[in-house]
Design an enzyme around this catalytic site. Structure first.
Site, PDB file in Angstrom:
ATOM      1  N   ALA A  30       0.841  -1.204   0.000  1.00 45.02           N
ATOM      2  CA  ALA A  30       0.000   0.000   0.000  1.00 45.02           C
ATOM      3  C   ALA A  30       0.875   1.253   0.000  1.00 45.02           C
ATOM      4  CB  ALA A  30      -0.920  -0.024   1.223  1.00 45.02           C
ATOM      5  N   THR A  58       3.767  -7.689   3.342  1.00 47.28           N
ATOM      6  CA  THR A  58       3.763  -7.849   1.879  1.00 47.28           C
ATOM      7  C   THR A  58       4.833  -8.832   1.430  1.00 47.28           C
ATOM      8  OG1 THR A  58       2.881  -5.628   1.589  1.00 47.28           O
ATOM      9  CG2 THR A  58       3.998  -6.601  -0.315  1.00 47.28           C
ATOM     10  N   ALA A  61       4.016 -12.588   1.660  1.00 49.73           N
ATOM     11  CA  ALA A  61       2.825 -13.161   1.020  1.00 49.73           C
ATOM     12  C   ALA A  61       3.204 -14.353   0.142  1.00 49.73           C
ATOM     13  CB  ALA A  61       2.111 -12.096   0.199  1.00 49.73           C
ATOM     14  N   GLU A 124      -7.948 -20.775  -4.314  1.00 54.53           N
ATOM     15  CA  GLU A 124      -7.861 -20.671  -2.855  1.00 54.53           C
ATOM     16  C   GLU A 124      -9.260 -20.702  -2.261  1.00 54.53           C
ATOM     17  OE1 GLU A 124      -5.473 -17.308  -1.721  1.00 54.53           O
ATOM     18  OE2 GLU A 124      -3.638 -18.244  -2.411  1.00 54.53           O
ATOM     19  N   ASP A 225       0.371  -0.020  14.974  1.00 52.65           N
ATOM     20  CA  ASP A 225       0.767   1.358  15.307  1.00 52.65           C
ATOM     21  C   ASP A 225      -0.104   2.407  14.616  1.00 52.65           C
ATOM     22  OD1 ASP A 225       2.790  -0.035  16.530  1.00 52.65           O
ATOM     23  OD2 ASP A 225       4.433   0.929  15.444  1.00 52.65           O
ATOM     24  N   HIS A 246      -5.825 -17.756  10.105  1.00 56.80           N
ATOM     25  CA  HIS A 246      -5.505 -18.642   8.982  1.00 56.80           C
ATOM     26  C   HIS A 246      -5.454 -20.070   9.509  1.00 56.80           C
ATOM     27  CE1 HIS A 246      -3.679 -20.367   5.450  1.00 56.80           C
ATOM     28  NE2 HIS A 246      -3.694 -19.194   4.830  1.00 56.80           N
ATOM     29  N   ARG A 294     -12.017 -19.177   5.012  1.00 59.27           N
ATOM     30  CA  ARG A 294     -11.113 -19.434   6.150  1.00 59.27           C
ATOM     31  C   ARG A 294     -11.806 -19.475   7.503  1.00 59.27           C
ATOM     32  NH1 ARG A 294      -6.245 -15.708   4.026  1.00 59.27           N
ATOM     33  NH2 ARG A 294      -5.835 -17.140   2.331  1.00 59.27           N
ATOM     34  N   HIS A 357      -3.997 -13.844  11.393  1.00 62.65           N
ATOM     35  CA  HIS A 357      -3.392 -13.649  10.071  1.00 62.65           C
ATOM     36  C   HIS A 357      -3.684 -12.278   9.473  1.00 62.65           C
ATOM     37  CE1 HIS A 357      -1.882 -14.677   6.130  1.00 62.65           C
ATOM     38  NE2 HIS A 357      -3.072 -14.543   5.558  1.00 62.65           N
ATOM     39  N   GLU A 381      -3.854  -2.915   4.667  1.00 62.41           N
ATOM     40  CA  GLU A 381      -4.458  -3.690   5.759  1.00 62.41           C
ATOM     41  C   GLU A 381      -4.864  -2.816   6.943  1.00 62.41           C
ATOM     42  OE1 GLU A 381      -2.405  -7.339   6.645  1.00 62.41           O
ATOM     43  OE2 GLU A 381      -3.509  -7.611   8.526  1.00 62.41           O
ATOM     44  N   ARG A 392     -12.214 -11.531   5.099  1.00 63.92           N
ATOM     45  CA  ARG A 392     -11.596 -11.260   3.800  1.00 63.92           C
ATOM     46  C   ARG A 392     -11.486 -12.532   2.956  1.00 63.92           C
ATOM     47  NH1 ARG A 392      -5.914 -11.661   2.038  1.00 63.92           N
ATOM     48  NH2 ARG A 392      -5.691 -12.733   4.021  1.00 63.92           N
ATOM     49  N   LEU A 398      -3.685  -8.015  -1.177  1.00 59.71           N
ATOM     50  CA  LEU A 398      -2.619  -7.371  -1.959  1.00 59.71           C
ATOM     51  C   LEU A 398      -3.254  -6.550  -3.075  1.00 59.71           C
ATOM     52  CD1 LEU A 398       0.001 -10.253  -2.189  1.00 59.71           C
ATOM     53  CD2 LEU A 398       0.179  -8.146  -0.854  1.00 59.71           C
TER      54      LEU A 398
END
Ligand code: FAD
Ligand code: SIN
Length: 546
Positions: A30, A58, A61, A124, A225, A246, A294, A357, A381, A392, A398
């Site tokens: 991002a 990232t 992944a 997936e 953060d 996950h 999931r 996850h 994210e 999700r 991504l």
């Protein structure tokens, strides 16, 4: 149910000052995609990375990028699968925009030089078509980050590595006009070297908060953060109770923090989740079996692990039927991670357990990154854009990070052209301060978060974690250090997630309550959270009364 007060960070002296047009906090998909595009449009941009440029989720992944790339598939189908996974909480307009832009995001990466795999698209969980674009077998993150990083390093973007964003600077109207940041010293002095960066736009791209749990696929810097910073600045936060666990994370006895992911694509290739007797766990549980969404798979695993007769630490993934040659060719990262832990997936069962996850919620924002506060933006994210709702769909994040990063850049180009320059430092309002949370509290908090805000939750456990959070010790440190910053931010995100989970008296998506096992129309909404005078307040009346 009672919710504890927000903890604020110790106040800081500012040893240095910078100013720029845009400061982006985070160097993942991002942050880097937004930085590249705003810089190409002629704006000055500084990107902060808490660790080296090679940090963040990232890079880790494994699965891929979800996008409709062949004629047998359709955008309607991708949108439908995303909406089903999101369990009634997605914003359909945002989902359709994402799905329509996804193939363009893949082409954009190719233009930057990305090399994707030529073989068939991957499958997936929750997807009704093969639509996962892979690179290096199961190394999409490495390739995606490589091309973005190289492009950014060849641009005018300024990178500040080992620099942590601490708090937002606001003016007297509450608009965000910069940040307080601390350079992380590698000497013996743990105190942050704190300064301010005045900016016309502050972008949160800090990823998730998996480190709030004792076991997670997320890297060490995923401590929420940006979410905590935004909350302290008064921004609306939504859907933080929806943490995706996950199903297939390598179980290593005694391991805490980050654990290796076993990509879902392995189940797409035929691997099955089995119990100690070798019985397939997903049989009869869902029409898609091992490739159910999931939340469904993790919940079925949880129930098998915690049946009245059993209390298992883990189950097993049987990938042996895929064969050694194919495993090594298509899943080199996963095979390497397993072998490093002493497991050979070609000949042995892989021990697995669900782990934290992905944060489906975050700073409320639209797909252009606009948050509820002027001058503050959120992407990737860390944002809650309405695309993921209560859960999700695999490999949509991504895609979302790239699309919202680039849309934000377009929007900022227009917005900043019509806005005047940075405010003088005298206009800054000092953020509220406190003593922060002692880093020694992290281990207990993470254990309790995994137990009580894990795959399945219930009232007494949620009350217990909220009590623990309320009594977390203050930091003894006089000056702000990274450990206190992260412990305080983890405390904030844990408080918000546990509080929202306690309010949501139903089961939906990745929020499962054993005391409220069904979804309820009453809660078919997001619960917006906001900080008012140091207290976290939920707009529950608006939700329940509607
Ligand atoms: P990140 O890539 O996490 O980057 C966050 C950045 O913020 C980092 O640079 C970090 O250093 C920085 N940062 C954090 N705090 C601060 C601070 N205080 N100050 C300064 N910088 C800060 N999604 C998919 O779609 N497909 C997949 O195949 C897939 N596989 C995954 C596998 C793993 C193991 C994991 C953990 C996640 C996976 N995901 C996948 C999810 C996806 O990788 C992430 O959601 C996505 O990469 C997030 O990108 P981001 O840019 O928002 O954040
Ligand atoms: C995986 O490869 O299983 C993870 C993909 C994702 O999180 O989208």
């Amino acid at each position: 149910m009672k919710v504890g007060s927000l903890r604020y960070l110790p106040s800081t002296e500012h040893a240095w000052q910078r100013e720029t047009d845009i400061v982006i906090i985070g160097a993942g998909a991002a942050g880097l995609s937004a930085a590249l595009d705003v810089s190409r449009r002629g704006h000055r941009v500084i990107v902060l990375s808490k660790g080296s440029l090679r940090g963040g989720s990232t890079l880790l992944a494994q699965g891929g990028l979800a996008a409709v790339m062949d004629n047998g598939d359709s955008q309607d189908s991708h949108a439908y699968d995303t909406l089903i996974a999101a369990a009634g909480l997605a914003d359909e307009v945002a989902v359709r925009e994402l799905v329509a832009a996804a193939p363009g995001a893949v082409r954009y990466l190719v233009e930057l030089g990305a090399r994707f795999d030529n073989g068939p698209l991957g499958l997936e969980g929750g997807h009704s078509h093969r639509r996962i674009v892979h690179a290096g077998g199961d190394a999409i993150g490495t390739e995606l980050h490589r091309v973005l990083r190289e492009a950014v390093l060849n641009s005018d973007v300024e990178i500040m590595e080992n620099t942590a964003a601490i708090d937002a600077l606001t003016n007297s109207s509450g608009d965000v006009v910069g940040i307080i940041a601390g350079r992380i010293s590698h000497t013996n002095d743990p105190a942050l070297d704190v300064g301010v960066i005045a900016a016309r736009a502050v972008v949160i791209a800090t990823g998730g908060f998996g480190q709030a749990f004792s076991s997670s696929t997320n890297p060490a810097e995923a401590t929420g953060d940006g979410l905590a910073l935004a909350a302290r600045a008064g921004a609306e936060i939504t859907n933080v109770e929806f943490v995706q666990f996950h199903p297939t994370v390598l179980y290593i006895p005694g391991q805490r923090g980050r654990s290796p992911l076993i990509t879902e694509a392995i189940r797409g290739a035929g691997a099955r989740i089995v119990d100690t007797e070798g019985t397939p766990v997903m049989e009869g549980r869902h029409p898609r079996g091992d490739l159910a969404p999931r939340d469904v798979v993790s919940c079925a695993m949880f129930q098998r692990m915690h049946s009245p007769s059993d209390s298992l630490t883990h189950l097993w993934l049987d990938a042996r039927a895929i064969g050694e040659l194919r495993l090594e060719k298509e899943f080199p990262t996963t095979v390497g991670l397993c072998r490093l832990a002493g497991v050979d997936p070609a000949s042995e069962l892989i021990p697995i357990a669900p782990s934290a996850h992905y944060a489906c919620g975050g700073v409320r924002a639209d797909l252009d990154g606009n948050s509820s506060i002027r001058g503050l933006y959120a992407i990737g994210e860390a944002a809650s854009t309405g695309v993921h709702g209560a859960n999700r769909l695999a490999s949509n994040s991504l895609t979302e990070a790239l699309i919202s990063g680039r849309r934000l850049a377009r929007q900022l180009d227009v917005a900043l052209s019509s806005r005047s320059g940075p405010l003088a430092p005298a206009d800054f309002v000092d953020p509220a301060s406190g003593r922060g949370v002692d880093a020694s509290a992290r281990e207990t908090l993470a254990t309790k978060m995994s137990t009580h805000v894990g795959v399945v939750r219930e009232r007494s456990g949620l009350e217990s974690i909220l009590d623990t959070l309320e009594s977390a010790p203050n930091s003894p440190a006089a000056a702000l250090d990274l450990a206190t910053l992260e412990a305080t931010n983890l405390h904030t995100v844990s408080l918000m997630a546990a509080y929202a989970a306690s309010l949501r008296e139903e089961s939906r998506g990745c929020h499962r309550r054993s005391d409220f096992p069904a979804a309820s129309d009453r809660w078919a909404r997001s619960i917006p959270l906001q900080v008012f005078e140091g207290e976290i307040v939920a707009q529950v009346e608006a939700v329940v009364g509607a």
